[in-house]
Design a protein around this motif. Structure first.
Motif, PDB file in Angstrom:
ATOM      1  N   ALA A  59       0.861  -1.184   0.000  1.00 15.21           N
ATOM      2  CA  ALA A  59       0.000   0.000   0.000  1.00 15.21           C
ATOM      3  C   ALA A  59       0.897   1.234   0.000  1.00 15.21           C
ATOM      4  CB  ALA A  59      -0.913  -0.005   1.219  1.00 15.21           C
ATOM      5  N   THR A  60       0.702   2.118  -0.967  1.00 17.50           N
ATOM      6  CA  THR A  60       1.562   3.301  -1.080  1.00 17.50           C
ATOM      7  C   THR A  60       0.751   4.551  -0.727  1.00 17.50           C
ATOM      8  OG1 THR A  60       1.164   3.586  -3.474  1.00 17.50           O
ATOM      9  CG2 THR A  60       2.970   2.130  -2.804  1.00 17.50           C
ATOM     10  N   GLY A  61       0.731   5.528  -1.595  1.00 15.33           N
ATOM     11  CA  GLY A  61      -0.013   6.761  -1.348  1.00 15.33           C
ATOM     12  C   GLY A  61      -0.623   7.255  -2.640  1.00 15.33           C
ATOM     13  N   GLY A  62      -0.938   8.528  -2.681  1.00 15.10           N
ATOM     14  CA  GLY A  62      -1.517   9.102  -3.893  1.00 15.10           C
ATOM     15  C   GLY A  62      -0.503   9.225  -5.006  1.00 15.10           C
ATOM     16  N   THR A  63      -0.991   9.359  -6.218  1.00 14.54           N
ATOM     17  CA  THR A  63      -0.106   9.390  -7.389  1.00 14.54           C
ATOM     18  C   THR A  63       0.767  10.641  -7.437  1.00 14.54           C
ATOM     19  OG1 THR A  63      -1.888  10.371  -8.695  1.00 14.54           O
ATOM     20  CG2 THR A  63      -1.661   7.974  -8.777  1.00 14.54           C
ATOM     21  N   GLY A  64       0.411  11.680  -6.681  1.00 12.70           N
ATOM     22  CA  GLY A  64       1.193  12.908  -6.711  1.00 12.70           C
ATOM     23  C   GLY A  64       2.313  12.964  -5.692  1.00 12.70           C
ATOM     24  N   GLY A  65       2.498  11.893  -4.915  1.00 11.93           N
ATOM     25  CA  GLY A  65       3.520  11.879  -3.877  1.00 11.93           C
ATOM     26  C   GLY A  65       4.732  11.033  -4.240  1.00 11.93           C
ATOM     27  N   THR A  66       5.522  10.700  -3.229  1.00 16.47           N
ATOM     28  CA  THR A  66       6.749   9.916  -3.426  1.00 16.47           C
ATOM     29  C   THR A  66       6.519   8.430  -3.200  1.00 16.47           C
ATOM     30  OG1 THR A  66       7.983  11.851  -2.653  1.00 16.47           O
ATOM     31  CG2 THR A  66       9.203   9.789  -2.776  1.00 16.47           C
ATOM     32  N   TYR A  67       5.575   8.089  -2.311  1.00 16.16           N
ATOM     33  CA  TYR A  67       5.287   6.682  -2.032  1.00 16.16           C
ATOM     34  C   TYR A  67       4.958   5.904  -3.313  1.00 16.16           C
ATOM     35  CZ  TYR A  67       4.741   7.231   3.097  1.00 16.16           C
ATOM     36  OH  TYR A  67       4.930   7.442   4.429  1.00 16.16           O
ATOM     37  N   TYR A  68       4.134   6.508  -4.155  1.00 15.06           N
ATOM     38  CA  TYR A  68       3.617   5.777  -5.316  1.00 15.06           C
ATOM     39  C   TYR A  68       4.708   5.358  -6.297  1.00 15.06           C
ATOM     40  CZ  TYR A  68       0.737   4.597  -9.359  1.00 15.06           C
ATOM     41  OH  TYR A  68       0.178   3.945 -10.437  1.00 15.06           O
ATOM     42  N   PRO A  69       5.557   6.283  -6.792  1.00 21.80           N
ATOM     43  CA  PRO A  69       6.594   5.826  -7.734  1.00 21.80           C
ATOM     44  C   PRO A  69       7.618   4.891  -7.094  1.00 21.80           C
ATOM     45  CG  PRO A  69       6.909   8.141  -7.186  1.00 21.80           C
ATOM     46  CD  PRO A  69       5.568   7.753  -6.649  1.00 21.80           C
ATOM     47  N   LEU A  70       8.005   5.159  -5.844  1.00 21.56           N
ATOM     48  CA  LEU A  70       8.976   4.284  -5.192  1.00 21.56           C
ATOM     49  C   LEU A  70       8.358   2.923  -4.863  1.00 21.56           C
ATOM     50  CD1 LEU A  70      11.020   6.597  -2.783  1.00 21.56           C
ATOM     51  CD2 LEU A  70      11.842   5.370  -4.797  1.00 21.56           C
ATOM     52  N   GLY A  71       7.080   2.933  -4.498  1.00 25.25           N
ATOM     53  CA  GLY A  71       6.393   1.664  -4.223  1.00 25.25           C
ATOM     54  C   GLY A  71       6.296   0.796  -5.467  1.00 25.25           C
ATOM     55  N   GLY A  72       6.018   1.426  -6.608  1.00 28.62           N
ATOM     56  CA  GLY A  72       5.959   0.680  -7.864  1.00 28.62           C
ATOM     57  C   GLY A  72       7.313   0.096  -8.223  1.00 28.62           C
ATOM     58  N   ALA A  73       8.372   0.885  -8.011  1.00 29.69           N
ATOM     59  CA  ALA A  73       9.725   0.398  -8.313  1.00 29.69           C
ATOM     60  C   ALA A  73      10.121  -0.730  -7.369  1.00 29.69           C
ATOM     61  CB  ALA A  73      10.728   1.544  -8.211  1.00 29.69           C
ATOM     62  N   LEU A  74       9.762  -0.605  -6.088  1.00 33.45           N
ATOM     63  CA  LEU A  74      10.076  -1.658  -5.117  1.00 33.45           C
ATOM     64  C   LEU A  74       9.329  -2.948  -5.464  1.00 33.45           C
ATOM     65  CD1 LEU A  74      11.409  -2.664  -2.514  1.00 33.45           C
ATOM     66  CD2 LEU A  74       9.498  -1.653  -1.233  1.00 33.45           C
TER      67      LEU A  74
END
Length: 322
Positions: A35-50
């Motif tokens: 579970a990451t965060g909204g698409t406008g933050g940092t969680y989302y791109p890093l979560g997808g890469a992880l």
């Protein structure tokens, strides 16, 4: 004719056996979500890469990243057994685990376990120049995006406002995701917004390219007060030039971003995921500038909940834990 029938039977038998083996291999696949965060933050791109990293380097594992409201909401998802792992701020993770702080009236989520501390998240307070806002006190009476419901950002907004003698009743709060805060600021529908994310974050970049903005600083006095009161906060500076029009460094608060999981995950699986993260962390650096801050040396920073036994085993092997 008999020989042909025998060959056909053998072929069908081999095909059936191979199919059974294939089914067996497929059944061995494990599925995990982050579970990451909204698409406008940092969680989302890093979560997808992880997720991609883990799927590539942990045999038999398929990992997906999901958008979400982040932090408190993510802890709740793990608490209800609805997701296996998540990103969450260190402060809200601790409050969720212990039912303290702003979550003192909630039930403790005792199945939260830590895998790694990733990078510092910085609390951005963005205002349009047209709003005239220059200090936190200037937010009184203004329309302010305070983060998504049950997000770490909303918690940060409430804490910072309280430290300056304000509450949500003193502003016109709007509970919005990072992307929604950005769009409302661009459209002139709100005066300011909070965004807790690793800089540079895409939503703030988006605002700064379309509107003249100011980043509202935290005073040295309030910074010291908050850091002493809340151990998972630290003083930082948003560098000049990170965002268009922000030409001076801006004092701000930061809190570590954690990768956490459900205590029920097997130690073997979590060990493999932890090992894969640290052996291939360079993948994350290519995706976002904050990737360079994800280091083994800081893997336990701000970890206010117990480590998962699988992660603990890895850190003992590499000498991070004696």
């Amino acid at each position: 004719m008999l020989r042909s029938k025998t060959i056909l039977v053998l072929v069908l038998t081999v095909s059936l056996v191979m199919g059974m083996f294939s089914f067996g291999f497929a059944a061995q696949k494990e599925f995990v979500a982050i579970a990451t965060g909204g698409t406008g933050g940092t969680y989302y791109p890093l979560g997808g890469a992880l997720a991609q990293l883990l799927s590539n380097y942990v045999e038999g594992l398929i990992v997906t990243a999901q958008t979400g409201n982040a932090s408190i909401a993510n802890c709740n998802l793990i608490g209800r057994g609805q997701i296996e792992t998540a990103f969450s701020q260190a402060n809200t993770t601790y409050w969720s685990y212990t039912a303290t702080g702003i979550l003192k009236d909630a039930q403790p989520i005792t199945n939260l376990r830590g895998i790694a501390s990733l990078y510092p998240e910085t609390i951005h307070i963005i205002a349009t120049k047209a709003s005239g806002i220059k200090t936190v006190e200037d937010l009184r009476g203004k329309k302010v995006g305070v983060g998504a419901p049950n997000s770490g950002t909303a918690a940060d907004a409430e804490i910072i406002l309280n430290a300056h003698g304000l509450t949500f009743d003193d502003i016109k709060p709007d509970f919005l995701s990072f992307a929604e805060v950005a769009q409302r600021l661009i459209d002139g529908q709100i005066d300011a917004g909070f965004t807790t994310a690793g800089y540079p974050t895409s939503s703030v970049i988006n605002i700064a390219t379309k509107r003249d903005i100011v980043l509202v600083p935290i005073s040295e006095e309030k910074m010291k007060e908050l850091v002493e009161k809340i151990p998972y906060y630290g003083a930082t500076v948003i560098p000049a030039g990170i965002y268009k029009g922000v030409d001076e460094p801006v004092p701000a608060l930061a809190t570590p971003a954690l990768w956490i999981c459900d205590a029920k995950l097997s130690p073997s699986l979590v060990y493999k995921m932890t090992k894969a993260l640290w052996e291939h962390r360079d993948v994350l650096e290519k995706v976002h500038a904050k990737g360079k801050d994800i280091t083994l040396e800081t893997a336990l920073d701000g970890m206010g909940i117990p480590l998962h036994p699988g992660a603990e085993l890895y850190y003992k092997e590499v000498g991070l834990i004696k």
